[in-house]
Write a protein that holds these residues in place. Structure first.
Motif: not given
Lengths: 332, 338
Positions: A111-120, A138-140, A146-148, A166-168
């Motif tokens: 979840k933090d990997i994916i949201a890193e951009g959102l946080d920045i 994640l669903e997309t 649960e994987h988060a 997902a991160r991209a």
């Protein structure tokens, strides 16, 4: 494919040189120009060391270009940029990397990997909103919510590449550079990831620059394909044109070298076998860089660098054989 | 007819972290003189472990050959001691490794690496061996061999290094050449050169080749027979044409249709859903059952026997049982058969 051809990205005379020692310069990308239209997938193929990855990385500004311009939506993003512009840029342009093992921080939760951009970019205002965005992403890409809270090592290669995707997607970019996104994966998993990328493109109207050395996969996913050799773009056309009517001798030999998974076709095929290896990009051949391995090389090829021109409509090539001016000059 | 190499019910396992990974589970194979057998499968399907078992290169511990026989010219290699194995390795059976960048010793001259085997196996005097090294380099198509024989691996490009590795493997005229993903690390134009070289060498010397790969294009180019591995088992084996044009196992169907065709444009690739099984806790029944669109109840519980479809084709799938419903292969496969 986009009906109206609106240019999303323009690359003009892009050069990227690396200084490898005091007197040696490695010209990884040497004068490359192309456009990427909105909503299309442009494939970039070539052998290792041809500069295709460097091109991608320079566009996304992981490297600073030595010379040349990169325009995204008409704005120059090649030169020195202010922090603000740079930050804005990363919201519009994202990258998917080759090795999903190495491109995910092993000590961060998914979840933090994916949201890193959102946080920045401070794009979420509450924890709840952040979690919702992550779940949605994640669903997309076909993972479970649960994987988060798991770590990258708990996933298989294909799943890790989905996390990378997902991160991209997190910042809702309109342009994605995928640098060999499937070459580290098994055949049956490759198809899953390619289907996912195509699905996302349809749904979100994404534009892709798809860099790979697997020519059949590139044909499958791309609208247009560019072929690179030793830092130069040698041919660029719609993928049907490149694969069915290749003009450049390098493209022809490259296509004839791919083994096809059909024994009857394989038995009948005639190959154009290239001799020798790719010359060193530190000291490339004069004139046309392909001339040392080209079966049609003439005297002029050593002297003059072939012009990048439109041989047929929408079919660009850099080769003396297809340059009419030179042809007539020789006859006269 | 006696086979040059015959593997019977081979089981290889690795004991790690208190659990046992059953990498190869009951594999049987035959290899005849002068033919090329391709073993295809995804990573973790057991294809490399099978080849290492033949070479006696399973690290013990943690690995061990739990049961089975490897018969080379009628002799069982499984019971060979280390010393006996050394006489076979490199002389009778040799191996081309996947990554030419790491398969060579960076501190040793090319020539010395080639003649190492010759001196050991044939007790050839050094001066003669050197000439042989030059000969071998010429054979594999390295220009200027007299000079290059004294160079170090870092002075060679990837394709050239792979040629050197092939030269080393061929030095003692082996009967069997095992090539473990010999072209995966190379570019397509170089790959075409290496495949041509292997075919030419086989013609000249009548060597048998076991080719391990996941690239079906390479298989179509070079193989005579194909064995498809999944989850540590051989799920289907047959001649090249049988596997490509009349495959009967759903995994083979999946493999063939998940590859994009260069000359026809399908809108969507047929992906195989899910991922390969965990072999530390292998499924009781058919390993492909969890991902198989045609899986029945029996598939989860019992491993199917190899059904004999022709003199050469064997397929392990419950769909071939008389009681099973008739299933047509996907369209992409049938289209390929014409």
């Amino acid at each position: 494919m986009a009906e109206k051809k609106e240019k999303l990205l323009e690359v003009k005379h892009l050069k990227k040189y690396f200084h490898v020692s005091r007197n040696e310069v490695l010209k990884a990308v040497d004068d490359v120009s192309f456009d990427v239209y909105k909503g299309e997938t442009l494939g970039l193929v070539g052998e290792s060391g041809c500069g295709k990855s460097t091109t991608g990385r320079t566009i996304v500004r992981l490297y600073n270009p030595t010379e040349g311009q990169v325009l995204l939506g008409g704005k120059d993003i090649g030169g020195k940029l202010s922090r603000k512009v740079r930050k804005n840029l990363s919201r519009r342009m994202q990258m998917i990397f080759q090795d999903p093992q190495a491109s995910l921080n092993p000590r961060m939760m998914v979840k933090d990997i994916i949201a890193e951009g959102l946080d920045i970019h401070h794009m979420t205002h509450s924890n709840q909103e952040r979690m919702n965005r992550i779940d949605h992403l994640l669903e997309t890409v076909g993972l479970n919510t649960e994987h988060a809270t798991r770590y990258p090592h708990e996933f298989s290669g294909g799943q890790r590449q989905r996390i990378g995707i997902a991160r991209a997607l997190a910042l809702d970019p309109d342009f994605i550079i995928a640098d060999e996104p499937i070459s580290a994966l098994d055949v049956s998993i490759q198809a899953q990831v390619v289907n996912l990328l195509q699905e996302l493109q349809e749904r979100r109207g994404l534009t892709f620059l798809f860099i790979a050395h697997d020519l059949s996969m590139v044909r499958h996913i791309s609208d247009r394909v560019g072929v690179m050799y030793l830092g130069n773009l040698v041919e660029l056309a719609s993928s049907d044109d490149v694969y069915d009517h290749p003009l450049h001798p390098y493209t022809q030999s490259l296509l004839s070298a791919i083994p096809i998974a059909d024994p009857k076709v394989e038995r009948k095929r005639e190959r154009i076998i290239l001799h020798g290896d790719i010359p060193s990009p530190i000291d490339p051949p004069s004139g046309c860089r392909f001339r040392t391995r080209c079966p049609f090389a003439k005297e002029i090829c050593a002297r003059v660098r072939p012009k990048w021109h439109e041989a047929k409509k929408g079919h660009w090539v850099a080769c003396h054989i297809h340059d009419e001016e030179i042809q007539t000059e020789n006859v006269g | 007819m006696e086979h040059l190499l015959e593997i019977k019910d081979l089981n290889v396992q690795f004991n790690i972290f208190g659990s046992t990974v059953q990498a190869v589970r009951g594999v049987s194979l035959q290899l005849n003189q002068g033919e090329t057998l391709a073993i295809v499968g995804e990573s973790g399907s057991g294809k490399s472990v099978t080849s290492k078992a033949i070479m006696g290169l399973i690290p013990n511990p943690p690995g061990e050959i739990a049961s089975g026989e490897i018969l080379f010219q009628g002799k069982n290699l499984v019971h060979y001691s280390k010393k006996q194995m050394q006489k076979i390795r490199g002389k009778e059976i040799s191996m081309i490794f996947q990554d030419p960048m790491t398969a060579l010793n960076p501190t040793m001259r090319i020539g010395k690496q080639i003649i190492e085997g010759l001196i050991k196996h044939q007790s050839m005097p050094k001066s003669v061996a050197r000439d042989r090294a030059v000969e071998l380099l010429t054979l594999v198509g390295i220009p200027n061999p007299e000079k290059r024989v004294d160079e170090y691996p870092h002075q060679f490009s990837g394709g050239m290094r792979q040629r050197v590795v092939i030269a080393i493997a061929l030095a003692c005229h082996p009967n069997i050449l095992i090539a473990d993903e010999p072209t995966t690390a190379l570019d397509v134009t170089i790959q075409a050169q290496i495949l041509d070289l292997l075919k030419e060498l086989q013609r000249k010397r009548h060597t048998s080749i076991i080719l391990i790969t996941h690239d079906l294009g390479v298989v179509a180019n070079i193989a005579d027979r194909v064995a498809v591995m999944y989850g540590g088992k051989i799920v289907e084996t047959g001649t090249l044409d049988e596997i490509f044009y009349q495959p009967k196992h759903p995994y083979t169907w999946g493999l063939l249709s998940s590859m994009p065709k260069l000359h026809s444009k399908a809108k969507k690739l047929q992906a195989i859903p899910g991922s390969p099984p965990d072999l530390s806790d292998p499924p009781q029944g058919c390993p492909f059952a969890p991902r198989c669109p045609y899986a029945m109840k029996v598939c989860q519980e019992h491993m199917p026997d190899q059904a004999v479809l022709s003199d050469t084709q064997r397929t392990a799938c419950w769909l071939l049982d008389d009681r099973a419903p008739k299933v047509e292969p996907p369209e992409t496969i049938r289209a390929g058969g014409e």
